[in-house]
Design a protein around this motif. Structure first.
Motif, PDB file in Angstrom:
ATOM      1  N   MET A   1      51.263 -49.608  33.630  1.00 36.21           N
ATOM      2  CA  MET A   1      50.577 -49.645  34.921  1.00 36.21           C
ATOM      3  C   MET A   1      50.675 -51.018  35.571  1.00 36.21           C
TER       4      MET A   1
ATOM      5  N   ARG B   1      43.792 -43.172  32.754  1.00 33.71           N
ATOM      6  CA  ARG B   1      44.793 -43.706  33.678  1.00 33.71           C
ATOM      7  C   ARG B   1      44.434 -43.383  35.122  1.00 33.71           C
TER       8      ARG B   1
ATOM      9  N   MET C   1      44.359 -46.916  26.782  1.00 31.14           N
ATOM     10  CA  MET C   1      45.113 -45.774  27.308  1.00 31.14           C
ATOM     11  C   MET C   1      46.514 -45.663  26.719  1.00 31.14           C
TER      12      MET C   1
ATOM     13  N   HIS D   1      44.438 -39.712  27.753  1.00 32.40           N
ATOM     14  CA  HIS D   1      45.182 -40.766  28.435  1.00 32.40           C
ATOM     15  C   HIS D   1      45.145 -40.563  29.948  1.00 32.40           C
TER      16      HIS D   1
END
Length: 405
Positions: free
Chosen positions: A357, A102, A90, A98
């Motif tokens: 993330m 995500r 990603m 993306h």
């Protein structure tokens, strides 16, 4: 340690990024580059180095730049040594691809999951200290900084404990393939490690597709958003991303943070006396000793101007975090470690669309790692005056950090 004098004769075009003096202390050179040429093409790396904070933020947000080099140059299809085709993770994709990945990952890798991990992270940290407490000394890198995130992430993903060291060895080598300063043979070893890790993870994905368990791999396999699911190659590339980021950057930050604290007795004493400063301290240690020194690459989709320089379509740009996070225009007295620093908008976890993330997990692990170590080992101190730094221009880390207690 290198002094500012060492850098007087160096130029951004000719300096050796693997020179021990630069590896030990790159910050004087970064400061000079940021002041004299904040957007500079480094021929030896084949890319533009962005060292000024304001330009780094622009690069992270500019829609004229892409994370997908395939958009601006012909890149031959890549396959692992097995049957699973390679696909970008990603962080190597632009929206909407993306955003789709995500969103699916975000359904299972949440703050709630990390919060529920806190007791286990603390248990692992205490267990690692238990192993060495009677010895009176340890190597922070081998005995604490690497095992903590490795154990936690392998448990989260449901990977066997006996294979943790092999996984760690692969991820360490994989990072070297992205460092343009490394000799070709070293980068080839990184490619081989990448292939081996992908083959390994492919087997576990296949196994979990048949026999799911209560782990991250199984959760990602079953994640769904409006009928969308992650395809096998997407699962593979993003699980490898988790391993690379989860092992390497967090481990390097733990050891670098411990070294920074032990090298600044006043700040160490402050944190010992005021453990409520731990969250602020972690943010400052991330800024001061950024584990990712250079990265977050982008490619120009069109000709553009940045910092008075003409960036051509297809050019690669690399943010030098070690420089941007010490920009005096944003961080007063940037070379001073200040655990009470209130305004601290460092870029360690990027910004915007491609913000990391795993940031919350990394911060949680760092808070626990420092708190447990300082609480359990009140006489902690350096056993040798200087650590040995890895010859890696993208990720800053140590091969060993010997301490006594």
């Amino acid at each position: 340690m290198a002094s500012a004098v060492t850098y007087k004769e160096w130029s951004a075009d000719s300096f050796d990024a693997l020179d021990p003096a630069f590896v030990a202390d790159p910050y004087p050179f970064y400061a000079r580059l940021r002041a004299e040429a904040p957007v500079h093409f480094v021929a030896s790396a084949g890319e533009w180095w962005i060292t000024k904070y304001c330009y780094a933020k622009l690069v992270l947000a500019d829609k004229r730049l892409t994370t997908q080099r395939e958009k601006v140059m012909a890149v031959p299809p890549r396959h692992t040594s097995g049957s699973c085709p390679w696909t970008p993770n990603m962080m190597e994709q632009d929206p909407p691809a993306h955003d789709r990945v995500r969103s699916l990952v975000g359904k299972v890798f949440t703050r709630g999951v990390v919060q529920r991990l806190r007791p286990r992270i603390e248990q692992v940290a205490h267990g690692l200290v238990d192993r060495v407490e009677g010895d009176g000394r340890m190597d922070v890198v081998a005995d604490y900084a690497y095992p903590l995130p490795t154990y936690v992430l392998c448990e989260l993903m449901g990977l066997p404990a006996l294979e943790r060291e092999q996984l760690r060895a692969w991820t360490t080598r994989i990072h070297l393939k992205f460092d343009q300063a490394q000799p070709p043979a070293v980068r080839q070893q990184g490619e081989a490690a990448d292939d081996a890790a992908r083959e390994y993870l492919s087997r576990w994905i296949s196994e979990r597709q048949v026999r799911p368990r209560a782990d991250l791999i199984s959760a990602l396999i079953s994640a769904e958003d409006h009928g969308e699911r992650l395809a096998f190659p997407e699962l593979l590339s993003n699980l490898l991303l988790f391993l690379q980021a989860g092992f390497e950057t967090t481990a390097r930050m733990i050891s670098a943070g411990v070294y920074a604290l032990l090298s600044h007795p006043d700040q160490l004493m402050l944190l010992r006396g005021h453990p409520e400063l731990t969250q602020t301290a972690v943010e400052e240690l991330l800024r001061y000793a950024s584990p990712g020194q250079r990265g977050m690459e982008r490619w120009a989709l069109e000709d553009l101007e940045l910092g008075g320089k003409l960036i051509r379509k297809g050019d690669r740009l690399s943010i030098v975090l070690g420089a941007a996070n010490r920009d005096p225009e944003v961080f007063p007295e940037p070379d001073r470690l200040d655990l009470t620093r209130k305004h601290n908008p460092h870029l360690v976890f990027a910004r915007g669309t491609h913000a990391c993330m795993g940031a919350f997990l990394a911060i949680t692990e760092l808070e626990i790692a420092f708190s447990v170590l300082l609480r359990r080992l009140p006489r902690l101190g350096l056993a040798t005056p200087q650590p040995t730094w890895e010859p890696n221009t993208k990720l800053r880390g140590m091969t060993a950090l010997h301490v006594r207690f």
